[in-house]
Design an enzyme around this catalytic site. Structure first.
Site, PDB file in Angstrom:
ATOM      1  N   GLU A  23      -1.858   0.087  -8.817  1.00  0.00           N
ATOM      2  CA  GLU A  23      -3.305  -0.125  -8.769  1.00  0.00           C
ATOM      3  C   GLU A  23      -4.036   1.131  -8.283  1.00  0.00           C
ATOM      4  OE1 GLU A  23      -6.446  -3.361  -6.807  1.00  0.00           O
ATOM      5  OE2 GLU A  23      -4.307  -3.435  -6.330  1.00  0.00           O
ATOM      6  N   LYS A  82       0.841  -1.185   0.000  1.00  0.00           N
ATOM      7  CA  LYS A  82       0.000   0.000   0.000  1.00  0.00           C
ATOM      8  C   LYS A  82       0.884   1.247   0.000  1.00  0.00           C
ATOM      9  CE  LYS A  82      -3.957  -2.207   0.369  1.00  0.00           C
ATOM     10  NZ  LYS A  82      -5.073  -2.069  -0.591  1.00  0.00           N
ATOM     11  N   LYS A 108     -12.998  -8.226  -8.715  1.00  0.00           N
ATOM     12  CA  LYS A 108     -13.483  -8.681  -7.411  1.00  0.00           C
ATOM     13  C   LYS A 108     -14.949  -9.072  -7.560  1.00  0.00           C
ATOM     14  CE  LYS A 108     -10.393  -5.772  -4.634  1.00  0.00           C
ATOM     15  NZ  LYS A 108     -10.290  -4.526  -3.837  1.00  0.00           N
ATOM     16  N   ASP A 157      -9.215  -0.846 -10.258  1.00  0.00           N
ATOM     17  CA  ASP A 157      -9.894  -1.674  -9.263  1.00  0.00           C
ATOM     18  C   ASP A 157     -11.264  -1.066  -8.975  1.00  0.00           C
ATOM     19  OD1 ASP A 157     -10.752  -3.097  -7.046  1.00  0.00           O
ATOM     20  OD2 ASP A 157      -9.097  -2.540  -5.755  1.00  0.00           O
ATOM     21  N   ASP A 167      -0.361  -0.501  -4.525  1.00  0.00           N
ATOM     22  CA  ASP A 167      -1.786  -0.178  -4.524  1.00  0.00           C
ATOM     23  C   ASP A 167      -1.972   1.166  -3.839  1.00  0.00           C
ATOM     24  OD1 ASP A 167      -4.515  -0.101  -4.515  1.00  0.00           O
ATOM     25  OD2 ASP A 167      -4.802  -1.830  -3.203  1.00  0.00           O
TER      26      ASP A 167
END
Length: 368
Positions: free
Chosen positions: A213, A163, A262, A238, A188
């Site tokens: 991401e 992250k 997802k 995402d 991300d």
């Protein structure tokens, strides 16, 4: 598919260790476990992956529970279906609420595969007997994040996601690359940046990242197309991709070279597979993301990841990554960086009833 009754469980468990991003720190996790039971007593399992508060998406455990109880379950009970692929179009009369829809749709796919006495991954057309596992590192400091990465590498994970934010990006990635020059590494951003940060983001091109991401806004597609033109590193979308239409728009604009699919975010298997098929035709790579889930959702993610095209390790780690004891049996395990496909019917796991009872906050049954 004759549905006799549906049971909802709201559960809560503490994470083994807090999980941090720039959006906040998660120390405990609520979720919804769905059981769909047919006239012969077979049970299919799904999981609602919304969080307790709307810090990640507008959906929450509370709103998902309301939509399931008051809208989706009554709709399902009023309608006859012969195949779970009919459920997503049926739910189109309800706008958004994809995580609630996915929880019920996934449970029906699991039930359907059990009725066929086949593993779900084979029913949806999966090919892989094993899949590569990836892990996510999220901690408040550079040193703690690097320590997490060391642990994941030791456990054999084939890809690590870290992250990042404008306050902690370059030095973090530089530190990890110094320790692990050949590691498959991605970052991300969870929408932490704006277009004014282009020069800061371009500095990350130096580190050979697999992708970055969702660097920009959670609902943005257009500005990501501008950023991708400026960066060598592949961009992955995402949160921006909640439907097949979103994926078509992103691909047409050149907004990304990867899409994170997802099940909960897009509404279940039907839209997830549609996005997968489109991406494969258009040369955009896909992988399966995670939501700090319990074992039911993790088992569904594993099934999805067996489709051709999911060749990049997803956010699919062992049950022991987050939980002292998961709610499924057997628990998800990672051996030498890979997860083997279950050979039993459905998603290949059952609910650990003792553990489920320990962590349940609410349980209610809904009969036709």
């Amino acid at each position: 598919m004759k549905i006799d009754r549906i049971i909802l469980h709201v559960i809560k468990m503490n994470l083994k260790k807090p999980f941090s991003t720039h959006l906040g720190t998660v120390q405990e996790r609520e979720g919804i476990i769905v059981e769909v039971i047919d006239e012969n007593g077979l049970r299919g399992f799904g999981e609602g992956v919304a969080f307790t508060t709307p810090w990640y998406t507008e959906e929450t455990v509370g709103t998902s529970l309301h939509i399931l109880k008051e809208v989706l379950i009554p709709l399902l009970h009023r309608t006859s279906i012969s195949h779970p692929k009919e459920v997503f179009p049926m739910f189109s009369v309800v706008r958004r609420n994809n995580m609630a829809k996915a929880a019920l749709e996934c449970a029906l796919w699991d039930l359907y595969a059990k009725q066929l006495d086949q593993p779900l991954w084979k029913v949806i057309g999966g090919k892989r007997e094993t899949i590569a596992a990836g892990a996510v590192a999220g901690a408040p400091s550079v040193l703690e994040t690097i320590r997490q990465v060391h642990g994941f590498v030791k456990d054999g994970y084939e890809r690590i996601k870290v992250k990042i934010s404008p306050e902690m990006d370059y030095e973090l990635i530089k530190g990890i690359r110094k320790e692990f020059p050949q590691l498959r590494l991605m970052a991300d951003a969870n929408s932490a940046y704006t277009l004014s940060d282009i020069e800061q983001l371009k500095k990350l091109d130096d580190f050979g990242l697999e992708m970055i991401e969702q660097p920009l806004g959670i609902d943005d597609i257009y500005e990501h197309s501008l950023l991708q033109k400026e960066m060598k590193t592949d961009i992955c979308l995402d949160e921006s991709i909640t439907s097949l239409h979103d994926a078509k728009s992103a691909i047409a604009l050149g907004s990304c070279r990867f899409i994170n699919i997802k099940l909960g975010r897009v509404g279940g298997y039907v839209p997830a597979v549609s996005i997968h098929d489109l991406s494969e035709r258009e040369g955009v790579r896909v992988w399966c993301g995670g939501m700090i889930e319990f074992g039911v959702s993790r088992a569904h993610n594993i099934a999805l990841s067996t489709l051709d095209g999911f060749d990049f390790p997803g956010d699919i780690s062992a049950s022991s990554r987050y939980w002292e004891e998961d709610i499924i049996e057997p628990a998800i395990s990672v051996v030498n960086g890979r997860i083997s496909m279950p050979q039993g019917p459905g998603i290949g796991v059952e609910l650990n009833r003792r553990r489920l009872q320990q962590v349940s906050l609410f349980t209610q049954e809904y009969s036709k």
